[in-house]
Design an enzyme around this catalytic site. Structure first.
Site, PDB file in Angstrom:
ATOM      1  N   TYR A 129       0.842  -1.207   0.000  1.00 31.95           N
ATOM      2  CA  TYR A 129       0.000   0.000   0.000  1.00 31.95           C
ATOM      3  C   TYR A 129       0.879   1.260   0.000  1.00 31.95           C
ATOM      4  O   TYR A 129       0.683   2.166  -0.818  1.00 31.95           O
ATOM      5  CB  TYR A 129      -0.930  -0.027   1.215  1.00 31.95           C
ATOM      6  CG  TYR A 129      -1.630   1.274   1.509  1.00 31.95           C
ATOM      7  CD1 TYR A 129      -2.714   1.698   0.746  1.00 31.95           C
ATOM      8  CD2 TYR A 129      -1.208   2.085   2.566  1.00 31.95           C
ATOM      9  CE1 TYR A 129      -3.358   2.896   1.032  1.00 31.95           C
ATOM     10  CE2 TYR A 129      -1.844   3.277   2.859  1.00 31.95           C
ATOM     11  CZ  TYR A 129      -2.914   3.686   2.089  1.00 31.95           C
ATOM     12  OH  TYR A 129      -3.550   4.875   2.373  1.00 31.95           O
ATOM     13  N   TRP A 154      -3.964   7.604   9.868  1.00 30.29           N
ATOM     14  CA  TRP A 154      -4.891   7.003  10.831  1.00 30.29           C
ATOM     15  C   TRP A 154      -6.280   7.657  10.767  1.00 30.29           C
ATOM     16  O   TRP A 154      -6.820   8.149  11.766  1.00 30.29           O
ATOM     17  CB  TRP A 154      -4.304   7.102  12.244  1.00 30.29           C
ATOM     18  CG  TRP A 154      -3.034   6.350  12.483  1.00 30.29           C
ATOM     19  CD1 TRP A 154      -2.109   5.953  11.569  1.00 30.29           C
ATOM     20  CD2 TRP A 154      -2.534   5.906  13.760  1.00 30.29           C
ATOM     21  NE1 TRP A 154      -1.070   5.293  12.187  1.00 30.29           N
ATOM     22  CE2 TRP A 154      -1.306   5.250  13.531  1.00 30.29           C
ATOM     23  CE3 TRP A 154      -3.011   6.014  15.062  1.00 30.29           C
ATOM     24  CZ2 TRP A 154      -0.548   4.705  14.564  1.00 30.29           C
ATOM     25  CZ3 TRP A 154      -2.248   5.469  16.090  1.00 30.29           C
ATOM     26  CH2 TRP A 154      -1.043   4.824  15.844  1.00 30.29           C
TER      27      TRP A 154
END
Ligand code: NAP
Length: 306
Positions: A129, A154
């Site tokens: 990723y 996040w």
């Protein structure tokens, strides 16, 4: 920007950040919000066709292949969506003098730095990723298009698949949760990302010659481990929604093996955002409190009798 005449193309409009952008971008112009089924970034011809038809002044790419662990075994698709498509969007932006806003990630770094990462630090992704998101950044830079690449971390929102909602679900199902305590970062509310993006665009003086184009870190202020974040989630959820907290046990990354490796240090220094645009992100605790307030009011609207 000339807010009245701007035409804005938004991709990934059903994602966490995309949903928030759909609302936040409204004051800046006419927004064409496209979700995955309306524009598939795995199809470069569809991207070109859409941009050429709509003729946007601004393209905001909130779409991405974000399944970090699944990407380890879906490298090709992740690379097409995260690495190739941003370059196609950027080429189209360049061709039509549009500005491109794109989001990237803390996972471009390996986490070995002991302090927060700045924009010029050396990248070294630990997982597929991260490597595909880095390829996307590089393709945009190489295109020569006017762009903002905003690295965030996040991400969570009141709705959607994210750590906050996973914790609240697991907390209802299990008396005890074991949470990783040796990865540190800044949990960032999708709404704050959208709002700060719009602030940046509103403070952009001259789209044709803005010296502030480039790469920015854009996260909440402060940092915490996943364990600390879980503690804060349950403390706040108990207060705002009356949800009892399960017992939380801190563990190490090695005790919770996943397909994709993650950086131990995900902290991003956002001072460049402050010096260029005068934007000071809120503390992660404040963002969490605001998001949980919103979640509580959404639940109250959905279940007025409860
Ligand atoms: N989530 C995080 O923790 C995090 C951290 C750092 C950076 N970021 C970056 O922040 C940005 C926004 O992330 P997010 O949290 O809003 O992600 P998200 O909630 O997973 O949303 C991503 C959206 O992209 C769509 N999408 C996936 N493949 C697509 C394709 N081939 N064509 C068109 N759309 C596609 C998804 O649609 P479907 O669900 O229908 O596939 C989804 O609506 C991304 O660039 C991401 O890399 C996220």
């Amino acid at each position: 920007m000339d807010h009245k005449t701007s035409r804005i193309l938004l991709t990934g409009s059903n994602g966490q950040v995309g949903r928030e952008l759909q609302h936040a971008l409204q004051p800046l112009g006419k927004v064409l919000a496209l979700n995955h089924s309306m524009l598939d970034l795995a199809n470069p011809e569809a991207i070109r066709h859409t941009v050429r038809e709509f003729k946007p002044d601004l393209i905001v790419n909130a779409a991405a292949y974000t399944a970090v662990d699944r990407a380890e075994s879906a490298q090709e698709l992740a690379m097409v969506v995260n690495g190739v498509a941003p370059g196609v969007l950027a080429e189209e932006a360049k061709r039509s003098n549009a500005v491109l806003v794109h989001y990237s990630t803390d996972y471009v770094f390996d986490g070995s730095k002991t302090t927060a990462y700045i924009e010029t630090d050396v990248t070294h992704p630990l997982n597929v990723y991260g490597a595909t998101k880095l390829a996307g950044e590089q393709a945009i830079k190489a295109s020569g298009a006017a762009h903002y690449i905003l690295r965030t971390s996040w991400v969570y929102a009141a709705e959607g698949a994210n750590f906050l909602n996973t914790m609240l679900r697991l907390g209802r199902e299990r008396p005890e949760l074991r949470i990783v305590d040796d990865q540190v970062g800044a949990p960032t509310w999708a709404r704050a990302i959208a709002q700060m993006t719009v602030q940046m665009l509103s403070r952009q003086q001259n789209p044709a010659a803005d010296s502030r184009y480039g790469l920015y870190h854009l996260t909440a202020t402060g940092a915490v481990s996943w364990f600390g974040f879980a503690q804060a989630i349950f403390a706040a959820a108990e207060q705002t929604m009356g949800i009892p907290a399960p017992r939380l046990i801190p563990i190490t990354t090695s005790e919770y093996p996943l397909p994709a490796r993650r950086p131990a240090n995900s902290r991003l220094d956002c001072s460049r955002l402050g010096s260029a645009f005068g934007i000071q992100p809120a503390a992660w605790e404040k963002m969490l409190a605001a998001c949980l307030q919103e979640k509580a009011s959404l639940q109250a609207t959905a279940h007025p009798q409860d």
